[in-house]
Write a protein that holds these residues in place. Structure first.
Motif: not given
Length: 142
Positions: A15-17, A21-26, A35-40, A44-48
């Motif tokens: 819910g927090t992610v 506006g982030g995502y989780i990569n498992v 391994i769980s990676e959280l990205f935030f 507002r710019k797209s990041l590679p």
């Protein structure tokens, strides 16, 4: 009566992610675990998307002693096995009282206490008692 955490840990993380506006990569592998990676997003710019994934060996220990304190047997065993695979020495106990006794005889480099350990003393009280024996004890809360 058995009582542990609320069981909402990953739901709260998800819910927090999402709210930010982030995502989780498992990434999961039968032999090496998950391994769980959280990205935030920072802007507002797209990041590679990063193409280099750090090796789990970057987090490897060098034989440091870690004490896992958890009243749930399966959680204790999983944590201890993960630590062993990462090169740490791991010991696990089922209660705060056992942890205090352990620390009075052996000084761990790090302790990993659970917060709720019914019917034992809780993680905070365990930590308070351990600090009386070993001031400055390093701790990461489970």
């Amino acid at each position: 009566m058995y009582r542990s955490g609320s069981g909402l840990g990953m739901a709260v993380v998800w819910g927090t992610v999402k709210d930010h506006g982030g995502y989780i990569n498992v990434k999961s592998d039968k032999d090496s675990g998950s391994i769980s990676e959280l990205f935030f997003p920072a802007t507002r710019k797209s990041l590679p998307i990063a193409t280099i994934t750090p090796s789990h060996m970057e987090y490897a220990g060098e034989g440091q002693l870690v004490l896992v304190i958890d009243n749930v047997k399966e959680q204790r065993e999983i944590a201890a096995r993960m630590l062993l695979r990462l090169g740490f020495r791991a010991e696990a106990v089922a209660s705060g009282e056992e942890a205090v006794e352990f620390v009075s005889e052996t000084k761990p480099d790090l302790i990993l206490p659970d917060m709720i350990m019914d019917p034992s003393i809780d993680g905070c009280e365990t930590y308070r008692r351990i600090l009386k024996i070993n001031p400055g004890q390093k701790t990461i809360w489970l």
